[in-house]
Scaffold this active site. Sequence first.
Site, PDB file in Angstrom:
ATOM      1  N   GLU A 110       0.846  -1.195   0.000  1.00  0.00           N
ATOM      2  CA  GLU A 110       0.000   0.000   0.000  1.00  0.00           C
ATOM      3  C   GLU A 110       0.882   1.245   0.000  1.00  0.00           C
ATOM      4  OE1 GLU A 110      -1.734   0.097   4.240  1.00  0.00           O
ATOM      5  OE2 GLU A 110      -2.023  -1.958   3.563  1.00  0.00           O
ATOM      6  N   LYS A 112       2.455   4.668   1.384  1.00  0.00           N
ATOM      7  CA  LYS A 112       2.775   5.238   2.685  1.00  0.00           C
ATOM      8  C   LYS A 112       2.395   6.716   2.626  1.00  0.00           C
ATOM      9  CE  LYS A 112       6.338   5.259   6.214  1.00  0.00           C
ATOM     10  NZ  LYS A 112       6.161   6.590   6.710  1.00  0.00           N
ATOM     11  N   ASP A 114       1.961  10.486   3.715  1.00  0.00           N
ATOM     12  CA  ASP A 114       2.871  11.342   4.468  1.00  0.00           C
ATOM     13  C   ASP A 114       2.097  12.448   5.176  1.00  0.00           C
ATOM     14  OD1 ASP A 114       5.185  12.329   5.453  1.00  0.00           O
ATOM     15  OD2 ASP A 114       5.850  13.265   3.593  1.00  0.00           O
ATOM     16  N   TYR A 222      -5.641   2.578   7.281  1.00  0.00           N
ATOM     17  CA  TYR A 222      -4.850   1.432   6.835  1.00  0.00           C
ATOM     18  C   TYR A 222      -4.617   0.356   7.895  1.00  0.00           C
ATOM     19  CZ  TYR A 222      -1.535   4.846   8.726  1.00  0.00           C
ATOM     20  OH  TYR A 222      -0.914   5.779   9.499  1.00  0.00           O
ATOM     21  N   LYS A 309      11.034   3.598   1.396  1.00  0.00           N
ATOM     22  CA  LYS A 309      10.901   5.049   1.182  1.00  0.00           C
ATOM     23  C   LYS A 309      11.384   5.439  -0.213  1.00  0.00           C
ATOM     24  CE  LYS A 309      10.709   7.733   4.567  1.00  0.00           C
ATOM     25  NZ  LYS A 309      10.465   8.128   5.896  1.00  0.00           N
ATOM     26  N   CYS A 403      20.415  45.508   7.617  1.00  0.00           N
ATOM     27  CA  CYS A 403      19.257  45.358   6.752  1.00  0.00           C
ATOM     28  C   CYS A 403      19.632  45.796   5.331  1.00  0.00           C
ATOM     29  CB  CYS A 403      18.109  46.215   7.282  1.00  0.00           C
ATOM     30  SG  CYS A 403      16.703  46.242   6.161  1.00  0.00           S
ATOM     31  N   CYS A 406      17.459  49.199   4.632  1.00  0.00           N
ATOM     32  CA  CYS A 406      17.561  50.466   5.364  1.00  0.00           C
ATOM     33  C   CYS A 406      18.831  50.557   6.197  1.00  0.00           C
ATOM     34  CB  CYS A 406      16.332  50.664   6.239  1.00  0.00           C
ATOM     35  SG  CYS A 406      16.337  49.613   7.693  1.00  0.00           S
ATOM     36  N   CYS A 421      14.878  43.028  11.016  1.00  0.00           N
ATOM     37  CA  CYS A 421      15.259  44.427  10.942  1.00  0.00           C
ATOM     38  C   CYS A 421      14.342  45.153  11.933  1.00  0.00           C
ATOM     39  CB  CYS A 421      15.041  44.975   9.535  1.00  0.00           C
ATOM     40  SG  CYS A 421      15.091  46.778   9.518  1.00  0.00           S
ATOM     41  N   CYS A 427      11.686  51.342   7.594  1.00  0.00           N
ATOM     42  CA  CYS A 427      12.311  50.440   6.618  1.00  0.00           C
ATOM     43  C   CYS A 427      11.318  50.228   5.472  1.00  0.00           C
ATOM     44  CB  CYS A 427      12.660  49.138   7.321  1.00  0.00           C
ATOM     45  SG  CYS A 427      13.349  47.887   6.247  1.00  0.00           S
TER      46      CYS A 427
HETATM   47  S1  IVH Z   1       0.860   0.697   9.063  1.00  0.00           S
HETATM   48  C1  IVH Z   1       2.411  -0.898  13.269  1.00  0.00           C
HETATM   49  N1  IVH Z   1       0.336   1.711   6.733  1.00  0.00           N
HETATM   50  O1  IVH Z   1       3.884   5.552   8.740  1.00  0.00           O
HETATM   51  C2  IVH Z   1       2.508  -0.026  12.102  1.00  0.00           C
HETATM   52  N2  IVH Z   1       1.448   3.095   8.315  1.00  0.00           N
HETATM   53  O2  IVH Z   1       6.519   4.859   9.960  1.00  0.00           O
HETATM   54  C3  IVH Z   1       1.208   0.441  11.642  1.00  0.00           C
HETATM   55  N3  IVH Z   1       1.877   5.372   7.518  1.00  0.00           N
HETATM   56  O3  IVH Z   1       3.000   5.661  12.127  1.00  0.00           O
HETATM   57  C4  IVH Z   1       1.312   1.439  10.568  1.00  0.00           C
HETATM   58  N4  IVH Z   1       0.958   5.117   5.531  1.00  0.00           N
HETATM   59  O4  IVH Z   1       1.717   7.141  10.504  1.00  0.00           O
HETATM   60  C5  IVH Z   1       0.891   1.926   7.930  1.00  0.00           C
HETATM   61  N5  IVH Z   1      -0.249   2.469   4.626  1.00  0.00           N
HETATM   62  C6  IVH Z   1       0.293   2.692   5.819  1.00  0.00           C
HETATM   63  C7  IVH Z   1       0.852   3.935   6.174  1.00  0.00           C
HETATM   64  C8  IVH Z   1       1.434   4.101   7.437  1.00  0.00           C
HETATM   65  C9  IVH Z   1       1.564   5.948   6.360  1.00  0.00           C
HETATM   66  C10 IVH Z   1       2.593   6.039   8.623  1.00  0.00           C
HETATM   67  C11 IVH Z   1       1.957   5.854   9.976  1.00  0.00           C
HETATM   68  C12 IVH Z   1       2.978   5.190  10.817  1.00  0.00           C
HETATM   69  C13 IVH Z   1       4.243   5.521  10.091  1.00  0.00           C
HETATM   70  C14 IVH Z   1       5.258   4.466  10.364  1.00  0.00           C
END
Ligand code: IVH
Length: 667
Positions: A110, A112, A114, A222, A309, A403, A406, A421, A427
Site C-alpha cells: 500500500e 505510505k 505522508d 490502513y 521510502k 538590513c 535600510c 530588521c 524600513c
Molecule cells: S501501518 C504498526 N500503513 O507511517 C505499524 N502506516 O513509519 C502500523 N503510515 O506511524 C502502521 N501510511 O503514521 C501503515 N499504509 C500505511 C501507512 C502508514 C503511512 C505512517 C503511519 C505510521 C508511520 C510508520
Amino acid sequence: MIKEQIEALRKELEQHNYNYYVLSQPTISDIEFDTKLKQLEELERQYPQYADPLSPTQRVGNDISEGFEQVEHLYPMLSLGNTYSEGEVMDFCQRVARGLNGEKFELVCELKFDGTSISLTYENGLLIRAVTRGDGEKGDDVTANVKTIRSIPLKLQGSDYPEKFEIRGEILMPWAVFDELNSEREQQEEPLFANPRNAASGTLKLQNSAQVAKRKLDAYFYYLLGKDIPGDNHYDNLQKARSWGFKVSDAMRVCNSIEELTQYINYWDTERKNLPVATDGIVIKVNSLSQQRNLGFTAKSPRWAIAYKFQAEKAVTRLNTVSYQVGRTGAVTPVANLDPVQLSGTTVRRASLHNADIIAALDLHIGDMVYVEKGGEIIPKITGVDLDARVLLGDKVDFIKQCPECKATLVRYEGESAHYCPNENACPPQIKGKIEHFVSRRAMNIDGLGEETINLLYDNKLILNIADIYELKACDIARLERLGDKSARNIIAGINASKNVPFERVLFALGIRFVGETIAKKLAFAFRNIDEIAAASFEKLISTNEIGGRIAQSIINYFADSANKTMVDNLKNYGLQFSISDEQIAVQSTQLSGLTIVISGTFTLHSRDEYKAIIEQHGGKNTGSVSAKTSFILAGENMGPEKLRKAESLGVKVVSENEFLNLLTDN
Ligand code: IVH
C-alpha cells in the site's frame, strides 16, 4: 415528528458527505447541501433537546479551547522499519519467511501516506475518540478537531462492524489545500508550512476546531485493530472498513511474488505525483493476521511490515549569490540564487536557505556546487555541498549584519531562528508591507490599492505610513503613472468606505505582530475599544481567552511606541472605527439582568465565547470563578471538579446548556 425529521436530515447529509468526500461522487449540488444543512441547524437550534454531538452540523467545529487531554493507547502506536532499496525489501521477505518457518505467505502493498497518524475508536458504530500518536504510548485527544474532517465517518454505515474497534490512518492536507493555505499565509506574512505533513499536524493541534474545519483535511485508513475484527486477513478487513464508510486507498494490492512487489514500487514511484495527497513510500505488510501474530513485534515496530521510502528527487547546481528579502514583520529571509536546474519537472532557480544557522551548518561558499532537493517540500531546499566539486573556494556565505533595505543593524530575538530588521517604522519594505496588509481584503478591504499602486504612492512620497492613506486626494492619485481619474475615484471611494469597517478588522489591519484575525476579534470583543487595549496590563491581557504571553508582550510593545500611538490617534481623527459598535453589543433582553453566571466545561450547542455573548446580551454578567455571589453555573460536559465542589459547598445551582437555552426562550 420533529425528532424523526431531524434524524432523517442527519442521515441524508452524512450520506452526501460520504458521496462527496470519500467517493468523490457528489449527487447533489453544493447549494442544495448547504440549504439542507442550514435547515438542520435551524431545527437543532429550535429543539436543543435533540442535540447530538455527532450531527453533521458539528463538523464546522467551535472555538472552545480547552487544551488536549492525554489518553493512553490501548495498543501502542508503533513505527515501521525503513528501507531504501529493493535489496533491503528482499531481506525483509527472507526474515518473514524464516520467522514463519518456511510457511507460504502473501504480502499486501500500500502507499505510505505522508501526514500525521491518528487512532479512532468506534463503539456501536459511533466515533467515540480520536487520539494522536503522541509518544506511541499516549497521545492527545483531538476528537473535536477530527470530527470536522468530512471524510471521517461519525456514524458507520451497514451493521456488520464490531461493537468496539480502533482504526488507524493518516490525516493529510491535500496539495491543493496546502498551496492555498500557504499563499494566504504568505500574503499575511505568517510563516509558511514547509510541507503538507507539517501543515496537517499543525492544523490537528489547533485549539479551535472551527479553524480546523476551514483547513479541509482528509484522511486515509490502513490498520484495523480490536478483539473481534471480522476477517483473518488485513486486505479483506480494510475492504470491510471501506464498506463502513472509511476512506481506504484503492492503491492496495495483494502481491504473491517478488516481481509483483517490484512492479508495484516502480509504478507508484512515478504515479504518486498525480495523487492529490503526499506519499513518501510504500508499506509492505504480511496479509494474514495469524501470521502477523506469529511474527510479532520488536520494541519499536512490527516484524510483519516494513516501509520502502522513495528517494527524494535531487539535483546538483551552482550557487551564484545569496540575496536577502525583508518582509512586513521585518523578518529577513536568505535566498540562494542558483544556475537553473531541472527538478521534478520544474526549473529551479532559487532555493530557500531558511536562516543563519542552516547557512552556517552547510558551510556554504559562493560558487559551490550544491544539492537541491524537493522532497515533500514545495520550496526546494539546499541539503548539502558537493565538496569534491569545490575547485576554487569562493567567499564564505555570512549572514548579513545590516538590513539590505535600510541598513539598520539586524537583531535576533531569543528563541527565534530568524533575524529581524528592527526599524519597523522607517524600513521601506516593512512600511509598504504594512500598508499592503492594512488595505487587504480581510482587513480594511480598500479596492484598487494593490502592491504596484502602493509602491508608486510610496515612491512619490504620497503615503509614508498607514494614516497617510486618509490624506490622499483623487487629483494626487490621478497624476501618477498608469492611474487615471476613474481608478483615482475608485480608490478614494474605497478609502471612504473603509471608515465603516468594524473595529475587530481595524485592529487586525494595524498589523500588530501575532495579532491575526482571530486574536483581533477576541481582543475587540473582550476590551470593546482601542483605549482599553492600549491601557491593558500584561496580566490583564493574558487573562483573556486565547491571549498568551507572546501576544500580550507584542501588544504592549506596540503601544509603548509613541509613533504607533500617534498613528492610531490620527486614524481615529479620520473617523475609523476604534470601538465595538452599539449593534454589536446590543442588549436583546433583560432576562438575566442582575445575575452573575460562571461558565464551565465543554459545550455542544454554542461555544464558550458565544455563551458569554448570550449572557451579556440578556443583561447578565459572566465571571470566572465561583463565589457566594454566583447566581448559577452554566455547565457543559467535564466541568472542572474544583468548581463543582465549590458550587456544592456554596449551594450554587448548576444549569445545563439545554436548561439555560430554554430559560431564555421560555420567557
Ligand atoms: S501501518 C504498526 N500503513 O507511517 C505499524 N502506516 O513509519 C502500523 N503510515 O506511524 C502502521 N501510511 O503514521 C501503515 N499504509 C500505511 C501507512 C502508514 C503511512 C505512517 C503511519 C505510521 C508511520 C510508520
